[in-house]
Design an enzyme around this catalytic site. Structure first.
Site, PDB file in Angstrom:
ATOM      1  N   PRO A   1      35.405  34.645 -27.082  1.00 33.10           N
ATOM      2  CA  PRO A   1      35.905  34.025 -28.302  1.00 33.10           C
ATOM      3  C   PRO A   1      35.455  32.574 -28.469  1.00 33.10           C
ATOM      4  CG  PRO A   1      37.708  34.475 -26.777  1.00 33.10           C
ATOM      5  CD  PRO A   1      36.480  35.094 -26.205  1.00 33.10           C
ATOM      6  N   ASN A   2      35.153  32.262 -29.705  1.00 26.55           N
ATOM      7  CA  ASN A   2      34.793  30.931 -30.183  1.00 26.55           C
ATOM      8  C   ASN A   2      33.396  30.478 -29.794  1.00 26.55           C
ATOM      9  OD1 ASN A   2      37.336  30.450 -31.503  1.00 26.55           O
ATOM     10  ND2 ASN A   2      38.193  30.249 -29.449  1.00 26.55           N
TER      11      ASN A   2
ATOM     12  N   ARG B   1      31.736  23.320 -32.310  1.00 30.33           N
ATOM     13  CA  ARG B   1      33.073  23.174 -31.730  1.00 30.33           C
ATOM     14  C   ARG B   1      33.008  22.274 -30.498  1.00 30.33           C
ATOM     15  NH1 ARG B   1      35.335  26.830 -27.649  1.00 30.33           N
ATOM     16  NH2 ARG B   1      37.511  26.253 -27.391  1.00 30.33           N
TER      17      ARG B   1
ATOM     18  N   TYR C   1      30.858  20.960 -25.080  1.00 26.39           N
ATOM     19  CA  TYR C   1      29.950  22.106 -25.010  1.00 26.39           C
ATOM     20  C   TYR C   1      28.512  21.794 -25.428  1.00 26.39           C
ATOM     21  CZ  TYR C   1      34.403  24.519 -24.617  1.00 26.39           C
ATOM     22  OH  TYR C   1      35.640  24.918 -24.206  1.00 26.39           O
TER      23      TYR C   1
ATOM     24  N   ASN D   1      30.347  34.959 -20.207  1.00 21.36           N
ATOM     25  CA  ASN D   1      31.107  33.754 -20.489  1.00 21.36           C
ATOM     26  C   ASN D   1      32.289  34.236 -21.320  1.00 21.36           C
ATOM     27  OD1 ASN D   1      32.273  31.435 -21.415  1.00 21.36           O
ATOM     28  ND2 ASN D   1      30.352  30.411 -21.924  1.00 21.36           N
TER      29      ASN D   1
ATOM     30  N   ALA E   1      38.078  31.837 -23.542  1.00 23.89           N
ATOM     31  CA  ALA E   1      39.507  31.774 -23.210  1.00 23.89           C
ATOM     32  C   ALA E   1      40.025  33.049 -22.550  1.00 23.89           C
ATOM     33  CB  ALA E   1      40.324  31.470 -24.467  1.00 23.89           C
TER      34      ALA E   1
ATOM     35  N   HIS F   1      41.092  33.200 -18.695  1.00 22.62           N
ATOM     36  CA  HIS F   1      42.393  32.815 -18.159  1.00 22.62           C
ATOM     37  C   HIS F   1      43.513  33.775 -18.528  1.00 22.62           C
ATOM     38  CE1 HIS F   1      39.867  29.310 -18.062  1.00 22.62           C
ATOM     39  NE2 HIS F   1      39.842  29.294 -19.378  1.00 22.62           N
TER      40      HIS F   1
ATOM     41  N   ASP G   1      39.821  44.381 -15.257  1.00 18.59           N
ATOM     42  CA  ASP G   1      39.825  45.801 -14.910  1.00 18.59           C
ATOM     43  C   ASP G   1      38.496  46.465 -15.274  1.00 18.59           C
ATOM     44  OD1 ASP G   1      42.382  45.612 -13.876  1.00 18.59           O
ATOM     45  OD2 ASP G   1      43.359  46.553 -15.615  1.00 18.59           O
TER      46      ASP G   1
ATOM     47  N   GLU H   1      29.783  35.229 -13.670  1.00 20.23           N
ATOM     48  CA  GLU H   1      30.663  34.509 -14.589  1.00 20.23           C
ATOM     49  C   GLU H   1      30.017  33.157 -14.871  1.00 20.23           C
ATOM     50  OE1 GLU H   1      35.264  32.791 -14.740  1.00 20.23           O
ATOM     51  OE2 GLU H   1      34.574  33.909 -12.988  1.00 20.23           O
TER      52      GLU H   1
ATOM     53  N   HIS I   1      30.224  29.563 -17.210  1.00 15.33           N
ATOM     54  CA  HIS I   1      30.937  28.657 -18.116  1.00 15.33           C
ATOM     55  C   HIS I   1      30.071  27.434 -18.385  1.00 15.33           C
ATOM     56  CE1 HIS I   1      34.644  30.907 -17.839  1.00 15.33           C
ATOM     57  NE2 HIS I   1      34.410  31.008 -16.544  1.00 15.33           N
ATOM     58  N   ILE I   2      30.024  27.022 -19.626  1.00 14.35           N
ATOM     59  CA  ILE I   2      29.220  25.868 -20.013  1.00 14.35           C
ATOM     60  C   ILE I   2      29.817  24.588 -19.437  1.00 14.35           C
ATOM     61  CG2 ILE I   2      28.444  24.502 -21.996  1.00 14.35           C
ATOM     62  CD1 ILE I   2      28.419  27.251 -23.557  1.00 14.35           C
ATOM     63  N   SER I   3      31.117  24.431 -19.572  1.00 11.46           N
ATOM     64  CA  SER I   3      31.781  23.230 -19.060  1.00 11.46           C
ATOM     65  C   SER I   3      32.277  23.465 -17.631  1.00 11.46           C
ATOM     66  CB  SER I   3      32.969  22.857 -19.956  1.00 11.46           C
ATOM     67  OG  SER I   3      34.014  23.806 -19.828  1.00 11.46           O
TER      68      SER I   3
ATOM     69  N   ARG J   1      39.007  20.276 -16.351  1.00 11.91           N
ATOM     70  CA  ARG J   1      39.715  20.371 -17.619  1.00 11.91           C
ATOM     71  C   ARG J   1      41.187  20.683 -17.387  1.00 11.91           C
ATOM     72  NH1 ARG J   1      36.401  23.697 -21.720  1.00 11.91           N
ATOM     73  NH2 ARG J   1      37.903  22.705 -23.097  1.00 11.91           N
TER      74      ARG J   1
ATOM     75  N   ARG K   1      43.036  26.126 -17.277  1.00 12.10           N
ATOM     76  CA  ARG K   1      41.653  26.615 -17.216  1.00 12.10           C
ATOM     77  C   ARG K   1      41.152  26.780 -15.779  1.00 12.10           C
ATOM     78  NH1 ARG K   1      39.689  26.462 -22.425  1.00 12.10           N
ATOM     79  NH2 ARG K   1      40.597  24.858 -23.757  1.00 12.10           N
TER      80      ARG K   1
END
Length: 148
Positions: A11-12, A19, A24, A75, A78, A81, A88, A99, A101-103, A108, A112
């Site tokens: 998402p996002n 954003r 990011y 990625n 949200a 978390h 599953d 996995e 993640h950009i940040s 943070r 997170r």
């Protein structure tokens, strides 16, 4: 026929570049996809690059590629978390799961710092910016080469 690497974005991430660019960056998801396709082609792989704000679409994609992909790079945004359902689905995978993640999520907010996805991940990248996707592709390619 080349092996496929599935790259999933949660998402996002469709708003990447717009954003919170101070977190990011300014690259768009289309920029990231182009970079991923270039690196994958250099290594002899194809990419199925997807983004969804819908948890079930991410789960369906995992199910589709859980056995056949060279690897899955995710990625989850949200959903990292919150989603036991994505965990599953990833636990059914017979291929490497990276996995990404950009940040640096550990710098943070405290919520997170926990990732359900990490419990199923072969490796985790965080804080490399969008370059992390390219590193993940190279890692999947290395793992695929080790299997041969």
């Amino acid at each position: 026929m080349s092996q496929t690497i599935l790259i999933l974005n949660g998402p996002n991430l469709n708003l990447l570049g717009k954003r919170q660019p101070h977190i990011y960056g300014h690259e768009t998801l289309a920029d990231v996809e182009a970079q991923c396709r270039s690196v994958a082609a250099e290594l002899g792989f194809e990419i199925d690059f997807r983004q969804s704000n819908r948890e079930y679409e991410i789960i369906d994609a995992i199910h589709e590629y859980r056995v056949t992909a060279a690897g899955i790079i995710i990625n989850p945004g949200a959903f990292t978390h919150t989603s036991v359902a994505i965990l599953d689905a990833l636990n059914t995978c017979e291929v490497p799961v990276i996995e990404c993640h950009i940040s640096n999520v550990h710098k943070r907010e405290a919520f997170r710092h926990h990732s359900y996805v990490s419990l199923a991940a072969t490796a985790v990248l965080a804080g490399f910016g969008t370059h992390g996707y390219q590193l993940a592709i190279r890692h999947v390619a290395g793992l695929a080469g080790d299997k041969k």
